[in-house]
Design an enzyme around this catalytic site. Structure first.
Site, PDB file in Angstrom:
ATOM      1  N   ARG A 164      38.159  44.193  36.331  1.00  0.00           N
ATOM      2  CA  ARG A 164      37.272  43.006  36.362  1.00  0.00           C
ATOM      3  C   ARG A 164      37.570  42.101  35.169  1.00  0.00           C
ATOM      4  O   ARG A 164      37.596  40.874  35.284  1.00  0.00           O
ATOM      5  CB  ARG A 164      35.789  43.419  36.316  1.00  0.00           C
ATOM      6  CG  ARG A 164      35.220  43.988  37.582  1.00  0.00           C
ATOM      7  CD  ARG A 164      35.108  43.012  38.730  1.00  0.00           C
ATOM      8  NE  ARG A 164      34.035  42.041  38.640  1.00  0.00           N
ATOM      9  CZ  ARG A 164      33.602  41.310  39.663  1.00  0.00           C
ATOM     10  NH1 ARG A 164      34.141  41.461  40.872  1.00  0.00           N
ATOM     11  NH2 ARG A 164      32.660  40.424  39.504  1.00  0.00           N
ATOM     12  N   THR A 195      34.413  34.853  38.498  1.00  0.00           N
ATOM     13  CA  THR A 195      34.615  34.528  39.918  1.00  0.00           C
ATOM     14  C   THR A 195      35.099  33.086  40.106  1.00  0.00           C
ATOM     15  O   THR A 195      35.973  32.820  40.923  1.00  0.00           O
ATOM     16  CB  THR A 195      33.277  34.734  40.677  1.00  0.00           C
ATOM     17  OG1 THR A 195      32.816  36.057  40.412  1.00  0.00           O
ATOM     18  CG2 THR A 195      33.445  34.549  42.167  1.00  0.00           C
ATOM     19  N   HIS A 218      40.629  40.252  44.399  1.00  0.00           N
ATOM     20  CA  HIS A 218      39.330  40.923  44.488  1.00  0.00           C
ATOM     21  C   HIS A 218      39.411  42.174  43.633  1.00  0.00           C
ATOM     22  O   HIS A 218      40.419  42.869  43.628  1.00  0.00           O
ATOM     23  CB  HIS A 218      39.024  41.330  45.935  1.00  0.00           C
ATOM     24  CG  HIS A 218      37.836  42.247  46.003  1.00  0.00           C
ATOM     25  ND1 HIS A 218      36.544  41.779  45.992  1.00  0.00           N
ATOM     26  CD2 HIS A 218      37.757  43.611  46.012  1.00  0.00           C
ATOM     27  CE1 HIS A 218      35.718  42.824  46.011  1.00  0.00           C
ATOM     28  NE2 HIS A 218      36.420  43.934  46.025  1.00  0.00           N
TER      29      HIS A 218
END
Ligand code: CDP
Ligand code: MG
Length: 246
Positions: free
Chosen positions: A102, A108, A147
């Site tokens: 992440r 995002t 993702h």
């Protein structure tokens, strides 16, 4: 191996990354040299509508959901070349796998990523307008190249959604498995114990499944309440079986 060392996370190299030849760049960023993480599984997937909508189930009903499905299915980046519509799905394993990936992916929103975390993977993404059938702008979609599972619960759900146990070396299996002693067939959103023309066999006797998948399939056949929908289980067994839109 201790539990903390076998943490696993799902990565998808999205169609915009493939289109822009960023696959090698993403893999380099995530390499064992940089992250201490190892490959546990990898596959090239032609993403079905069923798989896409299960993967992004938490976003159902939001204005960007239909556009997000088209994006992850490669329909937006390869409108005229359906055979090119793929993602690279990878399971990475190692200490703090989820938070590390992440972190390297970044925020995002690609614009936020550029402002706050220059150099992260998503800082190379783009923002695209989402319009309705009449051309009215509904808002933005974020094409952000990668993702990465957000937390351990998502990682488990997502790894089990995209990968069968046999796609991962046995010593790297992150979750309990079970061998089926029954046949399970699928057609038009329904599960069956017996074959009839048009029904696809998703699990056969002797097949290794995630234990939770087998529990769900058995519950559904018995008409009992199950933890997951039938689509959430069978989508993975149909990966690359059907070519949608080709
Ligand atoms: O991918 P991540 O977990 O960081 O974000 P999310 O909120 O779970 O959203 C999933 C994906 O939907 C994002 O990665 C974006 O590609 C897309 N998205 C979008 O296009 N527009 C939004 N307002 C939110 C998400
Ligand atoms: Mg998410």
């Amino acid at each position: 191996m201790e539990q903390k060392d076998i943490e696993q996370t799902l990565v998808l190299i999205k169609p915009d990354a493939l289109k822009n030849s960023l696959t090698g760049y993403v893999l380099s960023q995530l390499s064992e040299f940089h992250t201490g993480l190892r490959f546990a599984g990898a596959k090239i997937v032609h993403v079905s509508t069923m798989l896409a909508s299960e993967h992004y189930a938490e976003h159902r009903g939001k204005f960007f959901f239909p556009s997000l499905l088209e994006y992850i299915q490669g329909k937006l980046h390869y409108p005229n070349d359906p055979w090119r519509r793929r993602v690279v799905a990878i399971v990475y394993q190692g200490p703090k796998a989820i938070s590390k990936v992440r972190e390297i992916s970044g925020p995002t929103d690609p614009h936020v990523a550029r402002d706050t975390r220059p150099g992260c993977i998503r800082s190379l993404g783009t923002i695209e307008q989402v319009k309705d059938a009449e051309g009215k702008v509904l808002g933005n979609r974020m094409d952000n190249l990668i993702h990465a599972s957000a937390n351990p619960g998502d990682a488990e759900r997502e790894i089990k959604l995209w990968f069968r146990p046999a796609d991962v070396p046995p010593a790297m299996h992150p979750y309990p498995t079970a061998t089926s002693s029954e046949h399970f067939y699928f057609r038009d959103g329904k599960l069956f114990a017996d074959y009839a023309p048009g029904r696809i066999c998703v699990v056969a006797p002797g097949d290794l499944t995630w234990k939770t998948d087998l529990d769900v399939l058995q519950s559904i056949l018995k008409g009992e309440k199950s933890a997951l929908t039938v689509e959430a289980v069978v989508a993975k067994y149909l990966i690359n079986e059907q070519a949608e839109g080709v």
